[in-house]
Design an enzyme around this catalytic site. Structure first.
Site, PDB file in Angstrom:
ATOM      1  N   HIS A   8      44.982  89.856  43.032  1.00  0.00           N
ATOM      2  CA  HIS A   8      44.411  88.930  42.058  1.00  0.00           C
ATOM      3  C   HIS A   8      44.158  87.583  42.741  1.00  0.00           C
ATOM      4  O   HIS A   8      44.731  87.292  43.793  1.00  0.00           O
ATOM      5  CB  HIS A   8      45.355  88.751  40.870  1.00  0.00           C
ATOM      6  N   THR A  36      39.289  96.040  47.133  1.00  0.00           N
ATOM      7  CA  THR A  36      38.344  95.517  46.158  1.00  0.00           C
ATOM      8  C   THR A  36      37.583  94.365  46.811  1.00  0.00           C
ATOM      9  O   THR A  36      38.040  93.776  47.782  1.00  0.00           O
ATOM     10  CB  THR A  36      39.071  95.060  44.881  1.00  0.00           C
ATOM     11  N   GLY A  37      36.420  94.061  46.258  1.00  0.00           N
ATOM     12  CA  GLY A  37      35.442  93.164  46.858  1.00  0.00           C
ATOM     13  C   GLY A  37      35.935  91.915  47.539  1.00  0.00           C
ATOM     14  O   GLY A  37      35.869  91.787  48.758  1.00  0.00           O
ATOM     15  N   THR A  39      39.003  90.655  47.836  1.00  0.00           N
ATOM     16  CA  THR A  39      40.186  90.908  48.663  1.00  0.00           C
ATOM     17  C   THR A  39      39.760  91.474  50.003  1.00  0.00           C
ATOM     18  O   THR A  39      40.273  91.081  51.053  1.00  0.00           O
ATOM     19  CB  THR A  39      41.163  91.865  47.957  1.00  0.00           C
ATOM     20  N   GLY A  57      37.610  93.813  41.307  1.00  0.00           N
ATOM     21  CA  GLY A  57      38.403  94.410  40.226  1.00  0.00           C
ATOM     22  C   GLY A  57      37.737  94.341  38.862  1.00  0.00           C
ATOM     23  O   GLY A  57      37.574  95.371  38.196  1.00  0.00           O
ATOM     24  N   ASP A  62      38.965  98.365  40.585  1.00  0.00           N
ATOM     25  CA  ASP A  62      40.257  99.003  40.303  1.00  0.00           C
ATOM     26  C   ASP A  62      40.042 100.455  39.889  1.00  0.00           C
ATOM     27  O   ASP A  62      40.783 101.351  40.308  1.00  0.00           O
ATOM     28  CB  ASP A  62      40.999  98.263  39.186  1.00  0.00           C
ATOM     29  N   ASP A  82      48.949  89.345  39.666  1.00  0.00           N
ATOM     30  CA  ASP A  82      49.480  88.131  39.071  1.00  0.00           C
ATOM     31  C   ASP A  82      50.023  88.492  37.698  1.00  0.00           C
ATOM     32  O   ASP A  82      49.266  88.606  36.735  1.00  0.00           O
ATOM     33  CB  ASP A  82      48.373  87.081  38.961  1.00  0.00           C
ATOM     34  N   HIS A  89      40.214  92.472  32.682  1.00  0.00           N
ATOM     35  CA  HIS A  89      40.211  93.911  32.985  1.00  0.00           C
ATOM     36  C   HIS A  89      41.631  94.489  33.017  1.00  0.00           C
ATOM     37  O   HIS A  89      41.923  95.404  33.772  1.00  0.00           O
ATOM     38  CB  HIS A  89      39.473  94.168  34.307  1.00  0.00           C
ATOM     39  N   ASP A  92      41.972  98.206  33.047  1.00  0.00           N
ATOM     40  CA  ASP A  92      41.748  98.866  34.341  1.00  0.00           C
ATOM     41  C   ASP A  92      42.994  98.774  35.217  1.00  0.00           C
ATOM     42  O   ASP A  92      43.336  99.722  35.934  1.00  0.00           O
ATOM     43  CB  ASP A  92      40.564  98.231  35.083  1.00  0.00           C
ATOM     44  N   ARG A  98      48.961 103.557  36.062  1.00  0.00           N
ATOM     45  CA  ARG A  98      49.299 104.849  35.452  1.00  0.00           C
ATOM     46  C   ARG A  98      48.849 106.004  36.339  1.00  0.00           C
ATOM     47  O   ARG A  98      49.596 106.963  36.569  1.00  0.00           O
ATOM     48  CB  ARG A  98      48.652 104.975  34.063  1.00  0.00           C
TER      49      ARG A  98
END
Length: 126
Positions: A8, A36-37, A39, A57, A62, A82, A89, A92, A98
């Site tokens: 995050h 993710t983009g 990051t 994300g 995600d 965070d 999101h 997501d 999960r």
């Protein structure tokens, strides 16, 4: 072996610090990184080579990584999230966590748990 990196906004500096201390591990032959983009761009600037970037994300990244987990393409997810922030999101994020549980994929959500996971995988692949 493939590791997913997600952070995050308030945790991106922590992710950069984390990977910067472990560049030898993250750049080793046979290890693939997906992120993710934003990051992904941060860890590339930190010195990780060959990062596959998916969407950010909030734009579905995600979910893209969760799909990879369901196909057993990911060996470890490092997600510096965070827990005090509000995220549009959130569904997501919950879904990714999960899916990691359902598919028995290790998930590290903070610096210390990520350190332990990387230490394990480093020893396992020596």
């Amino acid at each position: 072996m493939k590791i997913a990196l997600i952070a995050h906004d308030n945790k991106k500096a922590d992710m950069v610090a984390f990977v910067s201390k472990r560049l030898d591990f993250f750049n080793r032959d046979g290890l693939s990184i997906v992120a993710t983009g934003t990051t992904g761009s941060h860890v590339q600037h930190a010195g990780i080579r060959n990062v596959e970037c998916v969407a950010s994300g909030p734009m579905g990244g995600d979910a893209e990584i969760a799909a990879m987990v369901t196909r057993n393409e990911i060996d470890l997810v490092i997600f510096f999230r965070d827990p005090l922030g509000k995220h549009a999101h959130d569904v997501d994020i919950s879904m990714l966590m999960r899916v990691c549980d359902v598919h028995d994929c290790p998930l590290a959500t903070n610096y210390k748990s990520a350190h332990i996971a990387v230490k394990y995988f480093k020893r396992k692949n020596e």
